[in-house]
Design an enzyme around this catalytic site. Structure first.
Site, mmCIF file in Angstrom:
data_model
loop_
_atom_site.group_PDB
_atom_site.id
_atom_site.type_symbol
_atom_site.label_atom_id
_atom_site.label_comp_id
_atom_site.label_asym_id
_atom_site.label_seq_id
_atom_site.Cartn_x
_atom_site.Cartn_y
_atom_site.Cartn_z
ATOM 1 N N LYS A 53 0.838 -1.209 0.000
ATOM 2 C CA LYS A 53 0.000 0.000 0.000
ATOM 3 C C LYS A 53 0.871 1.256 0.000
ATOM 4 O O LYS A 53 0.593 2.214 -0.723
ATOM 5 C CB LYS A 53 -0.949 -0.026 1.221
ATOM 6 N N GLN A 97 -5.027 -1.328 9.447
ATOM 7 C CA GLN A 97 -4.855 -2.670 8.880
ATOM 8 C C GLN A 97 -5.414 -3.722 9.842
ATOM 9 O O GLN A 97 -5.082 -3.735 11.028
ATOM 10 C CB GLN A 97 -3.354 -2.921 8.613
ATOM 11 N N ASP A 120 -11.156 2.584 3.366
ATOM 12 C CA ASP A 120 -11.473 1.155 3.248
ATOM 13 C C ASP A 120 -12.962 0.955 2.966
ATOM 14 O O ASP A 120 -13.371 -0.127 2.540
ATOM 15 C CB ASP A 120 -11.145 0.455 4.582
#
Ligand code: NAD
Length: 281
Positions: A53, A97, A120
């Site tokens: 990422k 995460q 997200d």
């Protein structure tokens, strides 16, 4: 024999689009999108994902930061870290995460991220927006699947789509996105008759986490098959949720594992971060 859907190539195209738009945003508004990834503790898979990422964020020209607290961080400390990022004007996207250590309530942390910075697309407000058909950040993996369908000229409108798996991060949002695109959607789970449902599908999306659960002989000839599954086998190789070799004989298009859906997830995260930055005044 199916044509392979090259997720790596499509993801590279998405990143190139984001990069071009980022340059424009810098030139016109002096604005550089900023993404912060919070990685708690030492989960080895998380480390690989976060590295990918960060690399993508740098490639498209974003500011990117990793915050890496020790796994002993308390829930309150993590909540104040999220609060600090919520208030930081240079940070347009916050990604915590998963998985988080067991003593932390992941749902509380996800809900603490400002919905506008939730790149997200997991915040309840954004899940609600998707359900209501309102604009907002979409969960990156199903968002990437929609782009792959578009790339191969598969318009879901009027087609029968079967989604196998009903998780909050893949299966459910996938079903809602296909519904929004006017497909007739069936969502399957452990109690479903998978063979019968899959046999009716023009589009099959497998997001289960069981290697080769979806048999090639179930696939309707000419169907488009999207395999989200990423199962690490004892030999270290990755396998999907679809019996690839047999399904390839019947499908019109199919994603390989690896190199199909996987690269799209990070690319769509870049898209969501760019949109979050653009939306700031
Ligand atoms: P999950 O475990 O949260 O959900 C799996 C779903 O599959 C559940 O809804 C469950 O009801 C259903 N299921 C399990 N066994 C079943 C069976 N035998 N028959 C029918 N349904 C069954 O998993 P997830 O997070 O949605 O991930 C699914 C898969 O996708 C995993 O392999 C994961 O690694 C992969 N994944 C890939 C990406 C990517 O970027 N490519 C992103 C997220 C998840």
């Amino acid at each position: 024999m199916a044509q392979l859907i090259d997720g790596k190539a499509v993801a590279a195209r998405v990143r190139a689009e984001v990069k071009a738009e980022t340059e424009k945003l810098k030139a016109e508004r002096g604005l550089v999108p900023g993404l912060t990834v919070v990685r708690v503790g030492e989960d080895p898979a998380s480390k690989i994902y976060v590295t990918g990422k960060k690399k993508a964020a740098e490639e498209v020209g974003f500011n990117s930061w990793e915050v890496h607290p020790d796994e002993k961080i308390t829930q309150d400390e993590l909540l104040s870290l999220v609060d600090k990022l919520n208030k930081d004007p240079a940070v347009h996207g916050i990604l915590v995460q998963l998985p988080l250590p067991k003593h932390i309530d992941a749902e509380r942390i996800i809900s603490a991220v400002k919905p506008e910075k939730d790149v997200d697309g997991f915040h309840p407000v954004n899940a609600g927006k998707l359900s209501l058909g309102k604009p907002g950040p979409r969960p990156c993996t199903p968002f990437g699947v929609m782009r792959l369908l578009e790339e191969v000229g598969c318009n879901p409108s009027g087609k029968r789509a079967v989604v196998v798996g009903r998780s909050n991060i893949v299966g459910k949002p996938m079903a809602l996105m296909l519904l929004a695109a006017d497909a007739t959607v069936t969502v399957c789970h452990r109690k479903s008759n998978l063979a019968a449902e899959v046999a009716n599908a023009d589009i099959v999306v497998a997001a289960v986490g069981v290697p080769e659960l979806i048999k090639g002989e179930w696939i309707k000839p000419g169907a488009v098959v999207i395999d989200v599954g990423m199962n690490r086998m004892p030999d270290g190789k990755l396998k999907g949720d679809v019996e690839f070799a047999a399904a390839k004989e019947r499908a019109s298009f199919i994603t390989p594992v690896p190199g199909g859906v996987g690269p799209m997830t990070i690319a769509m995260l870049m898209r969501n971060t760019l949109e979050a930055a653009k939306a700031t005044s």
